[in-house]
Design an enzyme around this catalytic site. Sequence first.
Site, PDB file in Angstrom:
ATOM      1  N   ASP A 107       0.857  -1.183   0.000  1.00 39.47           N
ATOM      2  CA  ASP A 107       0.000   0.000   0.000  1.00 39.47           C
ATOM      3  C   ASP A 107       0.893   1.234   0.000  1.00 39.47           C
ATOM      4  O   ASP A 107       1.618   1.492   0.960  1.00 39.47           O
ATOM      5  CB  ASP A 107      -0.886  -0.009   1.253  1.00 39.47           C
ATOM      6  CG  ASP A 107      -1.933   1.082   1.201  1.00 39.47           C
ATOM      7  OD1 ASP A 107      -1.661   2.142   0.607  1.00 39.47           O
ATOM      8  OD2 ASP A 107      -3.028   0.880   1.747  1.00 39.47           O
TER       9      ASP A 107
ATOM     10  N   GLU B 131      -0.680  -0.768  -4.643  1.00 38.91           N
ATOM     11  CA  GLU B 131      -1.875   0.037  -4.355  1.00 38.91           C
ATOM     12  C   GLU B 131      -1.584   1.526  -4.197  1.00 38.91           C
ATOM     13  O   GLU B 131      -0.621   1.922  -3.531  1.00 38.91           O
ATOM     14  CB  GLU B 131      -2.497  -0.510  -3.065  1.00 38.91           C
ATOM     15  CG  GLU B 131      -3.658   0.313  -2.534  1.00 38.91           C
ATOM     16  CD  GLU B 131      -4.392  -0.398  -1.417  1.00 38.91           C
ATOM     17  OE1 GLU B 131      -4.477  -1.641  -1.426  1.00 38.91           O
ATOM     18  OE2 GLU B 131      -4.873   0.304  -0.512  1.00 38.91           O
TER      19      GLU B 131
ATOM     20  N   GLU C 290      -9.241   4.436  -2.966  1.00 39.67           N
ATOM     21  CA  GLU C 290      -9.746   4.660  -1.605  1.00 39.67           C
ATOM     22  C   GLU C 290      -9.995   6.143  -1.341  1.00 39.67           C
ATOM     23  O   GLU C 290     -10.841   6.469  -0.510  1.00 39.67           O
ATOM     24  CB  GLU C 290      -8.821   3.983  -0.581  1.00 39.67           C
ATOM     25  CG  GLU C 290      -7.908   4.849   0.180  1.00 39.67           C
ATOM     26  CD  GLU C 290      -6.913   4.056   1.035  1.00 39.67           C
ATOM     27  OE1 GLU C 290      -6.428   2.987   0.643  1.00 39.67           O
ATOM     28  OE2 GLU C 290      -6.627   4.552   2.119  1.00 39.67           O
TER      29      GLU C 290
ATOM     30  N   ASP D  22     -14.098   3.540  -0.484  1.00 42.53           N
ATOM     31  CA  ASP D  22     -14.420   3.430   0.935  1.00 42.53           C
ATOM     32  C   ASP D  22     -15.900   3.822   1.069  1.00 42.53           C
ATOM     33  O   ASP D  22     -16.285   4.926   0.681  1.00 42.53           O
ATOM     34  CB  ASP D  22     -13.527   4.371   1.755  1.00 42.53           C
ATOM     35  CG  ASP D  22     -13.743   4.187   3.247  1.00 42.53           C
ATOM     36  OD1 ASP D  22     -12.783   3.813   3.929  1.00 42.53           O
ATOM     37  OD2 ASP D  22     -14.873   4.411   3.726  1.00 42.53           O
TER      38      ASP D  22
ATOM     39  N   HIS E 283     -12.363  -0.290   0.539  1.00 44.55           N
ATOM     40  CA  HIS E 283     -11.347   0.005   1.549  1.00 44.55           C
ATOM     41  C   HIS E 283     -11.989  -0.058   2.936  1.00 44.55           C
ATOM     42  O   HIS E 283     -13.047   0.544   3.162  1.00 44.55           O
ATOM     43  CB  HIS E 283     -10.793   1.414   1.307  1.00 44.55           C
ATOM     44  CG  HIS E 283      -9.973   1.939   2.435  1.00 44.55           C
ATOM     45  ND1 HIS E 283     -10.379   2.970   3.237  1.00 44.55           N
ATOM     46  CD2 HIS E 283      -8.772   1.542   2.918  1.00 44.55           C
ATOM     47  CE1 HIS E 283      -9.460   3.205   4.161  1.00 44.55           C
ATOM     48  NE2 HIS E 283      -8.475   2.345   3.985  1.00 44.55           N
TER      49      HIS E 283
ATOM     50  N   GLU F 139     -11.437  -6.374   2.817  1.00 41.73           N
ATOM     51  CA  GLU F 139     -10.244  -5.935   3.566  1.00 41.73           C
ATOM     52  C   GLU F 139     -10.540  -5.902   5.061  1.00 41.73           C
ATOM     53  O   GLU F 139     -11.620  -5.514   5.486  1.00 41.73           O
ATOM     54  CB  GLU F 139      -9.829  -4.525   3.130  1.00 41.73           C
ATOM     55  CG  GLU F 139      -8.656  -3.999   3.964  1.00 41.73           C
ATOM     56  CD  GLU F 139      -8.175  -2.595   3.609  1.00 41.73           C
ATOM     57  OE1 GLU F 139      -8.902  -1.856   2.915  1.00 41.73           O
ATOM     58  OE2 GLU F 139      -7.069  -2.239   4.053  1.00 41.73           O
TER      59      GLU F 139
HETATM   60  C1  LIG Z   1      -1.864   1.373   5.633  1.00 44.93           C
HETATM   61  C2  LIG Z   1      -2.280   2.557   4.812  1.00 44.93           C
HETATM   62  O1  LIG Z   1      -1.260   3.500   4.786  1.00 44.93           O
HETATM   63  C3  LIG Z   1      -3.542   3.217   5.298  1.00 44.93           C
HETATM   64  O2  LIG Z   1      -3.435   3.570   6.638  1.00 44.93           O
HETATM   65  C4  LIG Z   1      -4.771   2.342   5.094  1.00 44.93           C
HETATM   66  O3  LIG Z   1      -5.884   2.949   5.664  1.00 44.93           O
HETATM   67  C5  LIG Z   1      -5.225   2.166   3.719  1.00 44.93           C
HETATM   68  O4  LIG Z   1      -4.578   2.809   2.738  1.00 44.93           O
HETATM   69  C6  LIG Z   1      -5.725   0.800   3.371  1.00 44.93           C
HETATM   70  O5  LIG Z   1      -5.706   0.464   2.216  1.00 44.93           O
HETATM   71  O6  LIG Z   1      -6.187   0.095   4.257  1.00 44.93           O
HETATM   72 MG   LIG Z   2      -4.813   1.758   0.834  1.00 47.38          MG
END
Ligand SMILES: C[C@H](O)[C@H](O)[C@@H](O)[C@@H](O)C(=O)O
Ligand SMILES: [Mg+2]
Length: 394
Positions: free
Chosen positions: A214, A240, A268, A291, A318, A338
């Site tokens: 990510d 990602e 996201e 999200d 997300h 997720e």
């Molecule tokens: C881990 C990532 O930096 C974010 O904190 C997270 O929220 C997000 O990008 C994810 O895909 O879950």
């Molecule tokens: Mg992410």
Amino acid sequence: MSIPVIKHVRAFVVRGGGADYHDQGDGHWIDDHICTPMSKYPQYKQSRQSFGINVLGTLVVEVEASDGTVGFAVTTGGELGAFIVEKHLARFVEGAKVTDIEKIWDQMFNGTLYYGRKGIVLNTISGVDLALWDLLGKIRNEPVYEMLGGAVRDELQFYATGARPDLAKKMGFIGGKMPLQYGPSDGEEGLKKTIANLATMRERVGDDFWLMFDCWMSLDLNYATRLAHAAKEYGLKWIEECLPPDDYWGYAELRKQAPKGMMVTTGEHEATRWGFRMLMEMGCCDLIQPDVGWCGGITELIKISALADAHNVLVVPHGSSVYSYHFVITRQNSPFAEFLMMAPKADKVVPMFNPLLLDEPVPVNGRMKSTELDKPGFGVRLNPDCTLTRPYTH
Ligand SMILES: C[C@H](O)[C@H](O)[C@@H](O)[C@@H](O)C(=O)O
Ligand SMILES: [Mg+2]
């Protein structure tokens, strides 16, 4: 048949975890040394809280119907979101029938177009929309997923996002998505460390477990392309959110240049059917990650998902806990979900919006039966131990 009307809408703010899951204590894996678009500034490199990732806090929207039923939802938006609900959106909600969800969405979106479209306004609209779905479910005594057409499979399967995919594997998840720690400001040395970390993780989890990176909007096209090719050898399943969300052209190019078989994912921080239409029509990604609490709520996600289906693009929302679970279980083009590891060391399963919700289901052995979602609305309650403040009224 008399359909209840919405009498009141109220907006509250709460701090410390909840929907603003970045609002954690010191030393949490989600804050500590993660590469971001702010990493180029030395003073904002070590901790994401240093540049304000948690300034907003959680927004709680409550809607009360004429029969006394109360629905609610949580998202990120805090005090700014509370202002928008109380001072602007309330007029479209109060007095409407509890079934007027589509019309209310249209009025909220068009009534805020001159300052909205994305970001905090869409988070707020999402919060109201989710609260309306919760209310309708409670009035009909039906879980939201049944109102969306019912489950297409018996259980959800999860990948885990966190610093320890090796532990996630032991906990039964199907894959692990790691935050990228080093980016362009760490030079070639950083890229080498990233690949070394990936190699170590691959060694620990074996060949079949999914591993993903990510990149949280922190790279440029050249760096992202080089990272993707270097990671190919270690079977990275997807890369990602490498680029800023508005760089549709960069994503389209990255997707062309990425190694065959490696998915490019993003979305996201994208919102509405129009934002996702850009991603899909420009061929930016293989899998979108709206999200539910930010993209426009369930009402908008239905449209985004249908568009994605027609473009052969998968939809894996997300985070967003129950709001996402109730959707994913109803869609063929959302084959898994997720789960964000909210334990500070990513070493155990903690409810994603902890401590704000009671009855929040969690994956067991990386899975969740659809029957876990069999309660009216989204099936969760607000934890009375969390202090809610109502900064504005109308
Ligand atoms: C881990 C990532 O930096 C974010 O904190 C997270 O929220 C997000 O990008 C994810 O895909 O879950
Ligand atoms: Mg992410």
